[in-house]
Enzyme design. Structure first.
Site, PDB file in Angstrom:
ATOM      1  N   GLU A 268      30.403  31.973  39.440  1.00 13.01           N
ATOM      2  CA  GLU A 268      31.514  32.090  38.498  1.00 13.01           C
ATOM      3  C   GLU A 268      32.310  30.787  38.489  1.00 13.01           C
ATOM      4  O   GLU A 268      32.567  30.198  39.536  1.00 13.01           O
ATOM      5  CB  GLU A 268      32.406  33.247  38.954  1.00 13.01           C
ATOM      6  CG  GLU A 268      33.629  33.508  38.112  1.00 13.01           C
ATOM      7  CD  GLU A 268      33.372  34.437  36.955  1.00 13.01           C
ATOM      8  OE1 GLU A 268      32.681  34.004  36.010  1.00 13.01           O
ATOM      9  OE2 GLU A 268      33.852  35.578  36.984  1.00 13.01           O
TER      10      GLU A 268
ATOM     11  N   LYS B 238      38.421  43.019  37.510  1.00 13.29           N
ATOM     12  CA  LYS B 238      39.474  42.035  37.214  1.00 13.29           C
ATOM     13  C   LYS B 238      40.720  42.410  38.017  1.00 13.29           C
ATOM     14  O   LYS B 238      41.665  43.028  37.510  1.00 13.29           O
ATOM     15  CB  LYS B 238      39.764  41.988  35.708  1.00 13.29           C
ATOM     16  CG  LYS B 238      40.510  40.723  35.282  1.00 13.29           C
ATOM     17  CD  LYS B 238      40.496  40.580  33.766  1.00 13.29           C
ATOM     18  CE  LYS B 238      41.286  39.369  33.290  1.00 13.29           C
ATOM     19  NZ  LYS B 238      40.675  38.096  33.699  1.00 13.29           N
TER      20      LYS B 238
ATOM     21  N   ARG C 215      36.849  47.821  30.604  1.00  8.70           N
ATOM     22  CA  ARG C 215      36.812  47.014  31.822  1.00  8.70           C
ATOM     23  C   ARG C 215      37.968  47.379  32.761  1.00  8.70           C
ATOM     24  O   ARG C 215      37.812  47.347  33.986  1.00  8.70           O
ATOM     25  CB  ARG C 215      36.843  45.524  31.475  1.00  8.70           C
ATOM     26  CG  ARG C 215      36.516  44.641  32.667  1.00  8.70           C
ATOM     27  CD  ARG C 215      36.292  43.195  32.251  1.00  8.70           C
ATOM     28  NE  ARG C 215      37.487  42.592  31.676  1.00  8.70           N
ATOM     29  CZ  ARG C 215      37.541  41.360  31.179  1.00  8.70           C
ATOM     30  NH1 ARG C 215      36.464  40.597  31.167  1.00  8.70           N
ATOM     31  NH2 ARG C 215      38.659  40.873  30.669  1.00  8.70           N
TER      32      ARG C 215
END
Length: 339
Positions: free
Chosen positions: A219, A183, A80
Site C-alpha cells: 500500500e 479504514k 466499506r
C-alpha cells in the site's frame, strides 16, 4: 462564497456551517441531529480512546458541468464502513442512514461546494466511534456516527504531476492478518512516522511492502498502488490493502477502455518493468509517480523522465473526473445526484 480562493485550496480541514450526527444506544440508532458546533462530548473511558474502536470514510461531492451536485459512489463507502465496523466489533451504520447523513451535509453546506472547473471538490468525512465507557478490552455498547465536510484542493500540492515515492522496509503499516483492509485510524497512526520521515527526505509519499516477507508491493501511505504495463492495469492483491473505491472505479474504467486488469502479487523488482506507476484514492484521485527509491538499498526506479504524467494515467484520470463532474456518461450509475 466569493471570498474563497477555490483554485488554490489546500487539502485539509475547512470549517463549514453544519455537521450531522446519530447515536446508537439501547440497541437502536437515533434520528439524525443537525449540529453547528465542532466538538464531541466523550466519556473519558470511551472505547475509541482506549481500544481504537474508530473507523472513518472519505468521499467527495462535485458540482458538475450542468450545475448539478453529484456524490461519487456513496453506497460503496457505506459498505466499506460496515466492513470496518464489523472488523473491529462496532455497531454498523445502516446504508440508508449513511447516505441520508451525507446528503444532508451536502445540502446544508451547499454554498461551500466549489464551482465546476476550478479543480476542487467537497470532501465528506463520515466517522464512527465507540462512545460507550469501558474499562477492559471489549466492545462498547454505545456509538456515535457523524459526518462533516468541506471544500478541498488536490491532496498533493503538485496536483496531477508526478511525485517521488520512497519504499520503506523498517516500518510496517499493518500486520499480515491484521486490520489493513479496514479504514481505521490505527492503520494511519502506524504509517505516520515513516511518512513524516519520507517527507523530510524529499518524498511525497511512502510505499509499504508486505509485512510478512517485505517482498511484495502493498500500500502507498494514503492510497492504493497501481501500474501500467502495455495494455495492462496492474494492482496488488493483498489482504492488507484498503479496498479503495477509486481503484475499483479505475479498474472498471480501464476494462471499459479495453485494457486487461490484473490483481495479483507484485514483487519490488517488477517496478523497473512498468511504463507508468500511480497512487490512487479518494483524496489523491490519481497521483502519478516520477520515481521510487528503496530507502534500505538506495536503488532507484525512474518512472517519468519528462516530469509529466503518462498517457494512460492521464486518460484514466480524465475519464474518472469526467464522470464525477458530469462531462462523461455515467453508464455504471456511480453518481448520486443531490437535489
Amino acid at each position: 462564497m466569493s471570498q474563497i480562493d477555490w483554485a488554490n485550496l489546500p487539502f485539509g480541514y475547512f470549517k463549514t456551517d453544519y455537521n450531522v450526527r446519530a447515536y446508537y444506544k439501547d440497541g437502536k440508532w437515533s434520528d439524525l441531529e443537525v449540529r453547528q458546533d465542532e466538538m464531541i462530548n466523550l466519556h473519558m473511558a470511551a472505547t475509541c480512546l482506549h481500544y481504537g474502536q474508530e473507523a472513518f470514510e472519505g468521499l467527495k461531492a462535485f458540482r458538475g458541468v450542468d450545475g448539478k451536485i453529484r456524490m461519487f459512489r456513496p453506497d460503496e463507502n457505506a459498505k466499506r464502513l460496515v466492513l470496518s465496523a464489523n472488523g473491529i466489533m462496532m455497531q454498523p451504520v445502516p446504508t440508508d442512514l449513511f447516505i441520508e447523513a451525507c446528503k444532508k451535509v451536502v445540502k446544508l453546506n451547499e454554498k461551500y461546494i466549489p464551482p465546476y472547473g476550478v479543480g476542487a471538490s467537497f470532501y465528506l468525512r463520515p466517522l464512527l466511534i465507540g462512545s460507550g465507557a469501558q474499562v477492559g478490552v471489549k466492545p462498547a455498547k454505545e456509538y456515535v456516527f457523524l459526518v462533516f465536510g468541506g471544500p478541498v484542493g488536490p491532496y498533493f500540492k503538485s496536483g496531477f504531476k508526478p511525485v517521488p515515492m520512497q519504499i520503506v522496509k523498517d516500518y510496517d503499516r499493518v500486520a499480515p492478518l491484521g486490520t489493513g483492509l479496514f479504514k481505521v485510524g490505527g492503520n494511519y497512526a502506524a504509517s505516520l512516522k515513516a511518512s513524516e520521515r519520507a517527507h523530510d527526505e524529499g518524498f511525497s509519499t511512502v510505499l509499504f511492502l508486505d509485512s510478512k516477507e517485505h517482498k511484495y508491493i502493498d500500500e502507498a501511505g494514503p492510497a492504493n498502488f497501481f501500474a501500467i504495463k502495455g495494455n495492462k492495469y496492474i494492482t496488488p492483491d493483498s489482504h492488507s490493502i484498503l479496498r479503495s473505491i477509486t481503484n475499483m472505479s479505475l479498474q472498471q474504467i480501464a476494462a471499459d477502455m479495453g485494457m486487461e486488469v490484473e490483481r495479483r502479487p507484485i514483487e519490488e523488482e517488477e517496478l523497473s518493468t512498468f511504463d507508468e506507476i500511480g497512487a490512487c484514492g479518494t483524496a489523491a484521485v490519481i497521483s502519478p509517480i516520477s520515481k521510487i527509491v528503496d530507502r534500505s538499498t538506495g536503488k532507484e526506479y525512474v518512472v517519468s523522465k519528462d516530469g509529466e504524467a503518462g498517457p494512460v494515467s492521464t486518460k484514466l484520470y480524465k475519464a474518472l473526473r469526467g464522470i464525477q463532474e458530469g462531462e462523461i456518461e455515467d453508464k455504471h450509475g456511480w453518481n448520486l445526484i443531490v437535489e
